[in-house]
Design an enzyme around this catalytic site. Sequence first.
Site, PDB file in Angstrom:
ATOM      1  N   CYS A 139     -12.380  -8.838  35.688  1.00  0.00           N
ATOM      2  CA  CYS A 139     -13.695  -8.054  36.075  1.00  0.00           C
ATOM      3  C   CYS A 139     -14.824  -8.310  37.929  1.00  0.00           C
ATOM      4  CB  CYS A 139     -14.520  -8.208  35.257  1.00  0.00           C
ATOM      5  SG  CYS A 139     -16.229  -7.551  34.956  1.00  0.00           S
ATOM      6  N   CYS A 142     -18.064  -8.007  36.921  1.00  0.00           N
ATOM      7  CA  CYS A 142     -18.687  -9.568  36.576  1.00  0.00           C
ATOM      8  C   CYS A 142     -18.980 -10.080  37.318  1.00  0.00           C
ATOM      9  CB  CYS A 142     -18.073  -9.546  35.041  1.00  0.00           C
ATOM     10  SG  CYS A 142     -16.971  -8.758  33.734  1.00  0.00           S
ATOM     11  N   ASP A 143     -18.056 -10.469  38.767  1.00  0.00           N
ATOM     12  CA  ASP A 143     -17.469 -11.348  38.422  1.00  0.00           C
ATOM     13  C   ASP A 143     -17.556 -11.707  40.604  1.00  0.00           C
ATOM     14  OD1 ASP A 143     -16.790 -13.087  36.417  1.00  0.00           O
ATOM     15  OD2 ASP A 143     -14.844 -13.525  36.631  1.00  0.00           O
TER      16      ASP A 143
HETATM   17  C1  LIG Z   1     -12.404 -13.404  32.523  1.00  0.00           C
HETATM   18  C2  LIG Z   1     -13.729 -12.540  31.949  1.00  0.00           C
HETATM   19  C3  LIG Z   1     -14.882 -11.997  32.756  1.00  0.00           C
HETATM   20  C4  LIG Z   1     -14.881 -11.175  31.950  1.00  0.00           C
HETATM   21  N1  LIG Z   1     -17.286 -11.236  32.675  1.00  0.00           N
HETATM   22  C5  LIG Z   1     -17.817 -10.625  31.914  1.00  0.00           C
HETATM   23  C6  LIG Z   1     -19.504 -10.526  32.132  1.00  0.00           C
HETATM   24  O1  LIG Z   1     -19.588 -11.177  32.986  1.00  0.00           O
HETATM   25  N2  LIG Z   1     -20.210  -8.901  31.724  1.00  0.00           N
HETATM   26  C7  LIG Z   1     -19.657  -8.778  31.091  1.00  0.00           C
HETATM   27  O2  LIG Z   1     -20.445  -7.377  30.962  1.00  0.00           O
HETATM   28  N3  LIG Z   1     -18.298  -7.864  30.913  1.00  0.00           N
HETATM   29  C8  LIG Z   1     -17.985  -8.945  31.712  1.00  0.00           C
HETATM   30  N4  LIG Z   1     -16.233  -9.299  30.552  1.00  0.00           N
HETATM   31  C9  LIG Z   1     -15.947  -7.801  30.209  1.00  0.00           C
HETATM   32  C10 LIG Z   1     -16.474  -7.631  28.561  1.00  0.00           C
HETATM   33  O3  LIG Z   1     -16.208  -9.293  27.844  1.00  0.00           O
HETATM   34  C11 LIG Z   1     -14.980  -6.994  28.183  1.00  0.00           C
HETATM   35  O4  LIG Z   1     -15.865  -5.812  27.895  1.00  0.00           O
HETATM   36  C12 LIG Z   1     -15.700  -7.573  26.032  1.00  0.00           C
HETATM   37  O5  LIG Z   1     -16.178  -8.737  25.450  1.00  0.00           O
HETATM   38  C13 LIG Z   1     -15.763  -6.180  25.292  1.00  0.00           C
HETATM   39  O6  LIG Z   1     -15.569  -6.497  24.079  1.00  0.00           O
HETATM   40  P1  LIG Z   1     -15.646  -6.432  22.682  1.00  0.00           P
HETATM   41  O7  LIG Z   1     -16.430  -6.474  21.672  1.00  0.00           O
HETATM   42  O8  LIG Z   1     -15.464  -3.918  22.785  1.00  0.00           O
HETATM   43  O9  LIG Z   1     -13.435  -6.854  22.763  1.00  0.00           O
HETATM   44  P2  LIG Z   1     -13.346  -8.464  23.054  1.00  0.00           P
HETATM   45  O10 LIG Z   1     -14.983  -9.430  23.201  1.00  0.00           O
HETATM   46  O11 LIG Z   1     -12.141  -7.883  23.606  1.00  0.00           O
HETATM   47  O12 LIG Z   1     -13.027  -8.921  21.011  1.00  0.00           O
HETATM   48  C14 LIG Z   1     -12.545  -7.792  20.448  1.00  0.00           C
HETATM   49  C15 LIG Z   1     -12.079  -9.306  19.196  1.00  0.00           C
HETATM   50  O13 LIG Z   1     -11.103  -8.003  18.367  1.00  0.00           O
HETATM   51  C16 LIG Z   1     -10.469  -9.590  17.894  1.00  0.00           C
HETATM   52  N5  LIG Z   1      -9.150  -8.703  17.254  1.00  0.00           N
HETATM   53  C17 LIG Z   1      -8.637  -8.067  17.920  1.00  0.00           C
HETATM   54  N6  LIG Z   1      -7.339  -7.755  17.298  1.00  0.00           N
HETATM   55  C18 LIG Z   1      -7.865  -8.479  15.675  1.00  0.00           C
HETATM   56  C19 LIG Z   1      -7.079  -7.923  14.882  1.00  0.00           C
HETATM   57  N7  LIG Z   1      -5.637  -7.284  14.123  1.00  0.00           N
HETATM   58  N8  LIG Z   1      -7.864  -8.245  13.188  1.00  0.00           N
HETATM   59  C20 LIG Z   1      -8.970  -8.683  13.628  1.00  0.00           C
HETATM   60  N9  LIG Z   1      -9.651  -9.185  14.507  1.00  0.00           N
HETATM   61  C21 LIG Z   1      -9.000  -8.663  15.710  1.00  0.00           C
HETATM   62  C22 LIG Z   1     -10.836 -10.412  18.500  1.00  0.00           C
HETATM   63  O14 LIG Z   1     -10.594 -11.450  18.914  1.00  0.00           O
HETATM   64  C23 LIG Z   1     -11.851 -10.376  18.881  1.00  0.00           C
HETATM   65  O15 LIG Z   1     -13.238 -11.517  18.551  1.00  0.00           O
HETATM   66  C24 LIG Z   1     -15.434 -10.293  31.156  1.00  0.00           C
HETATM   67  C25 LIG Z   1     -13.702 -10.630  30.409  1.00  0.00           C
HETATM   68  C26 LIG Z   1     -13.090 -10.977  31.187  1.00  0.00           C
HETATM   69  C27 LIG Z   1     -11.795 -11.116  30.500  1.00  0.00           C
END
Ligand SMILES: Cc1cc2nc3c(=O)[nH]c(=O)nc-3n(C[C@H](O)[C@H](O)[C@H](O)COP(=O)(O)OP(=O)(O)OC[C@H]3O[C@@H](n4cnc5c(N)ncnc54)[C@H](O)[C@@H]3O)c2cc1C
Length: 315
Positions: A139, A142-143
Amino acid sequence: MPKKGKKMVHKLIILGSGPAGLTAGIYAARGKLSPLIIEGNKPGGQLTTTTYVENWPGEKKILGIELMEKIKKHAEHYGTTFLSDSVIKADLSKKPYTLTTEGGKTLSAESIIIATGASHKKLKAKGEDEYWGKGVTTCATCDAPFYQDKEVVIAGGGNTAVTEAAFLTRFAKKITIIQILDKLSANDPIRDEVEKDPKIEIILNSAIKEIKGDGKKINVVVIENQKTKESKTIPTSGVFVAIGFKPNTDIFKDQLDMDEFGYLKIIDHTKTSKEGIFTAGDVSDYKYMQAVTSSGFGCMAALDCETYLQKQKKS
Ligand SMILES: Cc1cc2nc3c(=O)[nH]c(=O)nc-3n(C[C@H](O)[C@H](O)[C@H](O)COP(=O)(O)OP(=O)(O)OC[C@H]3O[C@@H](n4cnc5c(N)ncnc54)[C@H](O)[C@@H]3O)c2cc1C
């Protein structure tokens, strides 16, 4: 509390414990929906895989894992309950909907919020896992500020890669795009700018084979030319992996409408193609993919779910 009787039916089950799922939990718990969050195999979601987050409102700099723990505690405080398990099967053919977990539980729900996020496709390069979140990232938004006046590489050649490269020119002193194909596959107009930018070098027909460092930070990547098999070492402080995402929607295949890449289709705000099933976060949003946007999306899904359940009660 969920209805008791022959079979316990939860008013709302939320799949996923990232920013989207946890925020949905806060709103749904305060709305008296007694939500159950099934955490999945990545409790806290993607932010737990990074170090510092600098763009969460109200927190100038916070460890990703610490931020997610705080949000989880917030959700728990208002009555969200958690199940440390993953859903492996969903039956959305009739109400109440049925979810089967890896741990062998069968759960029923009147409504569901899907916040299962998206997984980044990995390079499968040596050292990638060791330096994930310590220089290997996905990202630029983000970074990028962490790479002020440093050299970075981007793996990929599609629209995400060129967009990230253009963004990184504001920070890094040199950006090297490593593309496995013989040309950039991006069709975004920004591609022309990227190709002309003096800060950006494009290396074609090459793949990153190894990421090396001192255990704490990255120093170099080793790339291999796919045609000649020659190896080359490129100095770098960061590796931006931009080779695509896969939304975590396999369990809903043939049950919910999805686009060609598997992202859940949104029919109206957070509603999916099936009544009572809502979506939030990266699982249906391939454009913004930020913690704060996912969180806002989770709030919307919980509010939509509340309205839906109210209407069901009246009808
Ligand atoms: C290295 C990195 C750095 C980042 N830095 C930033 C930053 O600085 N600022 C920022 O705003 N964003 C950042 N992001 C992006 C941000 O993390 C994501 O946009 C955000 O986490 C998405 O949120 P979400 O809740 O949609 O999904 P996710 O955070 O992907 O969470 C998905 C969840 O679903 C669960 N899950 C999956 N499959 C199943 C299943 N079958 N049954 C039950 N649960 C399940 C997983 O366990 C997890 O808990 C970064 C991403 C990465 C990879």
